[in-house]
Design an enzyme around this catalytic site. Structure first.
Site, PDB file in Angstrom:
ATOM      1  N   LYS A   1      -3.340   0.598 -24.769  1.00  0.00           N
ATOM      2  CA  LYS A   1      -3.800   0.478 -26.164  1.00  0.00           C
ATOM      3  C   LYS A   1      -2.572   0.480 -27.083  1.00  0.00           C
ATOM      4  O   LYS A   1      -1.769  -0.450 -27.007  1.00  0.00           O
ATOM      5  CB  LYS A   1      -4.796   1.595 -26.473  1.00  0.00           C
ATOM      6  CG  LYS A   1      -6.046   1.516 -25.580  1.00  0.00           C
ATOM      7  CD  LYS A   1      -7.093   2.541 -25.953  1.00  0.00           C
ATOM      8  CE  LYS A   1      -8.362   2.349 -25.174  1.00  0.00           C
ATOM      9  NZ  LYS A   1      -8.483   3.181 -23.992  1.00  0.00           N
TER      10      LYS A   1
ATOM     11  N   ASP B   1      -7.093  13.870 -24.887  1.00  0.00           N
ATOM     12  CA  ASP B   1      -7.226  12.465 -24.469  1.00  0.00           C
ATOM     13  C   ASP B   1      -6.621  11.611 -25.583  1.00  0.00           C
ATOM     14  O   ASP B   1      -7.257  11.372 -26.616  1.00  0.00           O
ATOM     15  CB  ASP B   1      -8.701  12.126 -24.238  1.00  0.00           C
ATOM     16  CG  ASP B   1      -8.883  10.687 -23.737  1.00  0.00           C
ATOM     17  OD1 ASP B   1      -7.931   9.891 -23.856  1.00  0.00           O
ATOM     18  OD2 ASP B   1      -9.979  10.371 -23.237  1.00  0.00           O
TER      19      ASP B   1
ATOM     20  N   THR C   1      -4.729   6.279 -21.540  1.00  0.00           N
ATOM     21  CA  THR C   1      -4.612   4.933 -20.999  1.00  0.00           C
ATOM     22  C   THR C   1      -3.220   4.433 -21.399  1.00  0.00           C
ATOM     23  O   THR C   1      -2.564   5.008 -22.265  1.00  0.00           O
ATOM     24  CB  THR C   1      -5.688   3.990 -21.582  1.00  0.00           C
ATOM     25  OG1 THR C   1      -5.605   4.028 -23.006  1.00  0.00           O
ATOM     26  CG2 THR C   1      -7.073   4.392 -21.139  1.00  0.00           C
TER      27      THR C   1
ATOM     28  N   ARG D   1      -2.981  -2.481 -18.239  1.00  0.00           N
ATOM     29  CA  ARG D   1      -4.199  -1.671 -18.097  1.00  0.00           C
ATOM     30  C   ARG D   1      -3.963  -0.646 -17.001  1.00  0.00           C
ATOM     31  O   ARG D   1      -3.733  -0.992 -15.845  1.00  0.00           O
ATOM     32  CB  ARG D   1      -5.388  -2.552 -17.731  1.00  0.00           C
ATOM     33  CG  ARG D   1      -5.698  -3.586 -18.771  1.00  0.00           C
ATOM     34  CD  ARG D   1      -7.089  -4.119 -18.589  1.00  0.00           C
ATOM     35  NE  ARG D   1      -8.026  -3.261 -19.280  1.00  0.00           N
ATOM     36  CZ  ARG D   1      -8.385  -3.423 -20.563  1.00  0.00           C
ATOM     37  NH1 ARG D   1      -7.873  -4.388 -21.275  1.00  0.00           N
ATOM     38  NH2 ARG D   1      -9.253  -2.622 -21.124  1.00  0.00           N
TER      39      ARG D   1
ATOM     40  N   GLU E   1      -0.411   4.922  -0.433  1.00  0.00           N
ATOM     41  CA  GLU E   1      -1.154   6.169  -0.650  1.00  0.00           C
ATOM     42  C   GLU E   1      -0.210   7.356  -0.550  1.00  0.00           C
ATOM     43  O   GLU E   1       0.641   7.418   0.334  1.00  0.00           O
ATOM     44  CB  GLU E   1      -2.261   6.310   0.400  1.00  0.00           C
ATOM     45  CG  GLU E   1      -3.445   5.406   0.108  1.00  0.00           C
ATOM     46  CD  GLU E   1      -4.572   5.570   1.112  1.00  0.00           C
ATOM     47  OE1 GLU E   1      -4.441   6.373   2.058  1.00  0.00           O
ATOM     48  OE2 GLU E   1      -5.591   4.886   0.948  1.00  0.00           O
TER      49      GLU E   1
ATOM     50  N   TYR F   1       0.855  -1.196   0.000  1.00  0.00           N
ATOM     51  CA  TYR F   1       0.000   0.000   0.000  1.00  0.00           C
ATOM     52  C   TYR F   1       0.883   1.235   0.000  1.00  0.00           C
ATOM     53  O   TYR F   1       1.850   1.314   0.745  1.00  0.00           O
ATOM     54  CB  TYR F   1      -0.902   0.029   1.244  1.00  0.00           C
ATOM     55  CG  TYR F   1      -2.359   0.008   0.850  1.00  0.00           C
ATOM     56  CD1 TYR F   1      -2.934   1.119   0.237  1.00  0.00           C
ATOM     57  CD2 TYR F   1      -3.145  -1.117   1.035  1.00  0.00           C
ATOM     58  CE1 TYR F   1      -4.254   1.108  -0.173  1.00  0.00           C
ATOM     59  CE2 TYR F   1      -4.467  -1.141   0.634  1.00  0.00           C
ATOM     60  CZ  TYR F   1      -5.021  -0.031   0.025  1.00  0.00           C
ATOM     61  OH  TYR F   1      -6.308  -0.041  -0.382  1.00  0.00           O
TER      62      TYR F   1
HETATM   63  C1  LIG Z   1     -10.350   8.104 -25.723  1.00  0.00           C
HETATM   64  C2  LIG Z   1     -10.573   7.253 -24.520  1.00  0.00           C
HETATM   65  N1  LIG Z   1     -10.505   7.816 -23.301  1.00  0.00           N
HETATM   66  C3  LIG Z   1     -10.708   7.101 -22.177  1.00  0.00           C
HETATM   67  C4  LIG Z   1     -10.976   5.754 -22.244  1.00  0.00           C
HETATM   68  C5  LIG Z   1     -11.288   5.019 -20.963  1.00  0.00           C
HETATM   69  O1  LIG Z   1     -10.378   4.077 -20.634  1.00  0.00           O
HETATM   70  P1  LIG Z   1     -10.765   2.871 -19.653  1.00  0.00           P
HETATM   71  O2  LIG Z   1     -11.550   1.902 -20.463  1.00  0.00           O
HETATM   72  O3  LIG Z   1      -9.418   2.384 -19.241  1.00  0.00           O
HETATM   73  O4  LIG Z   1     -11.549   3.444 -18.510  1.00  0.00           O
HETATM   74  C6  LIG Z   1     -11.025   5.115 -23.478  1.00  0.00           C
HETATM   75  C7  LIG Z   1     -11.300   3.668 -23.557  1.00  0.00           C
HETATM   76  O5  LIG Z   1     -11.676   3.118 -24.535  1.00  0.00           O
HETATM   77  C8  LIG Z   1     -10.828   5.892 -24.651  1.00  0.00           C
HETATM   78  O6  LIG Z   1     -10.922   5.349 -25.882  1.00  0.00           O
END
Ligand SMILES: Cc1ncc(COP(=O)(O)O)c(C=O)c1O
Length: 424
Positions: A233, A204, A230, A239, A60, A58
């Site tokens: 991908k 994003d 993320t 993950r 935090e 842990y």
């Molecule tokens: C552009 C985008 N942002 C955020 C996410 C969210 O990711 P997670 O599925 O890990 O919560 C995704 C997932 O497909 C995504 O394509």
């Protein structure tokens, strides 16, 4: 001989049922052509790092400022991950603790907005993500989501609409990037609009992080206040997620992730992220990122030549959005037939889709996973031909044709073993 039992002897002894399921999933991932653009195969090194005793700890807080003792090692792990993230993505600050992409995005809201504030994002059916202010998401119920889309004639993001909406609605935050966007994101144009209305710009890059790291898509670093991604991908990590930002936002982001939204970070994931970031900084990874794009482009051309209707006419990145209306097969029927043929895709809405999200007109496919197997551009004609045959078989109900493709897919998969998976 390596068997599933001696690869995972403890699991096999304690819980044979679960051991068998893990082995079955391994086999499925080995034998099928995985075309879901948000999926990949991580390396054996990333897999090993994510299954370590680091998960027992842990921690935090942040390196040097923890709420639990015994952080002699974990502090180093997280510091390495943070340093590699800032260096690879050329941002001042990185938080590597978000559990996944959705909580990472929610943390950004917490950092900059009050409930009820306006956020401008791309609408889900047009290619945006749920967390960009879409109605059923917490981000669209606790905040006021205003949504932009793509142009009907080009299938591309309508920057005039984005500017008009920003001027009219004065959002506090603007999201760019998405989950079914086959074209380059113009970060500079979004930044200009955000600056004009005084909004925080969040890029994003969940889908394209690996392409950006490898130099196969422009970087948001000069333009975005915050970069959310993320790690699982195109980046080919475990993950997880990261939030990168300019120095001035570091404190707000860190406080939003912890203690704002989360408790203890998943240290085994942090370690695996660090490993993936090390891999992503190599010349080999850059070649991989460019190959992902070349494969997607070639696959798009091969599909178009077989009469498939590609949203926006093609792709600049790793994914293709295909409107199957002209093929007279709904997306879900096609996706299920492809799955039976060992070709794994997801059904997807297309812009201005007259059908419902759970039964939409399109499918979404991508090349990150097949490129990780080393499948070369010369095979994209074969892949397109399989998709064509299966979609036609779905229309006519020809299950024998589906079975035939499945055997051919298995042969090609055997010729290109996937990273991280045991062979045989
Ligand atoms: C552009 C985008 N942002 C955020 C996410 C969210 O990711 P997670 O599925 O890990 O919560 C995704 C997932 O497909 C995504 O394509």
């Amino acid at each position: 001989m390596t068997t599933p039992e001696n690869r995972r002897p403890a699991l096999a002894a304690t819980d044979p049922e679960l051991a068998a399921l893990v082995t079955a999933e391994e086999q499925l991932q080995a034998d099928t052509l995985r075309l879901i653009p948000s999926e990949n195969y991580v390396s054996a090194a990333v897999l090993e790092a994510s299954g370590t005793v680091l998960q027992n700890k842990y921690s935090e807080g942040y390196p040097g400022k923890r709420y639990y003792e015994g952080q002699q090692v974990i502090d180093q792990v997280e510091t390495v991950a943070v340093e590699r993230a800032t260096s690879l993505f050329h941002m001042d600050h990185a938080n590597v603790q978000p559990y996944s992409g959705s909580p990472a995005n929610l943390a950004v809201y917490l950092a900059f907005l009050e409930p009820g504030d306006t956020v401008l994002g791309m609408s889900l059916p047009m290619g945006g993500h749920l967390t960009h202010g879409w109605g059923v998401s917490a981000t669209g119920t606790w905040f006021r989501g205003v949504q932009y889309g793509v142009r009907r004639d080009t299938g591309r993001i309508d920057l005039d609409e984005v500017r008009d909406l920003a001027r009219a609605e004065r959002p506090k935050m603007i999201f760019c990037g998405g989950t079914a966007v086959p074209r380059t994101i113009d970060f500079a144009a979004f930044a200009e609009i955000a600056h004009e209305v005084g909004a925080v710009l969040v890029a994003d890059i969940a889908h394209i992080a690996g392409l950006i790291a490898g130099g196969a898509h422009p970087s948001p670093a000069p333009y975005a206040d915050v970069v959310s991604t993320t790690t699982h991908k195109t980046l080919r990590g475990p993950r997880g997620a990261m939030l990168l930002s300019r120095a001035e936002h570091a404190r707000a982001i860190d406080r939003a992730v912890f203690p704002g939204l989360q408790g203890g970070p998943h240290n085994q994931t942090t370690a695996a992220i660090a490993v993936a970031l090390k891999e992503a900084a190599t010349a080999d990874f850059s070649a991989y990122a460019h190959q992902v794009v070349s494969n997607a482009r070639a696959l798009g051309e091969e599909l178009a030549s077989r009469g498939f209707d590609l949203v926006s006419g093609g792709t600049d990145n790793h994914l293709l959005l295909i409107d199957l209306t002209g093929k007279d097969v709904p997306g879900k029927i096609a996706a299920k037939a492809l799955d039976r043929a060992g070709i794994v895709v997801n059904y997807n809405t297309v812009p201005y889709d007259p059908r419902k999200p759970f039964d939409p007109s399109g499918i979404r496919i991508g090349t990150p996973a097949l490129t990780s197997r080393g499948i070369p551009v010369q095979e994209m004609g074969t892949v397109a031909e399989w998709i064509d045959r299966v979609v036609e078989a779905a229309r006519t109900g020809d299950e024998a044709a589906v079975e035939k493709v499945r055997a051919e897919v298995k042969n090609l998969m055997d010729a290109y073993p996937a990273p991280g998976l045991p062979v045989g």
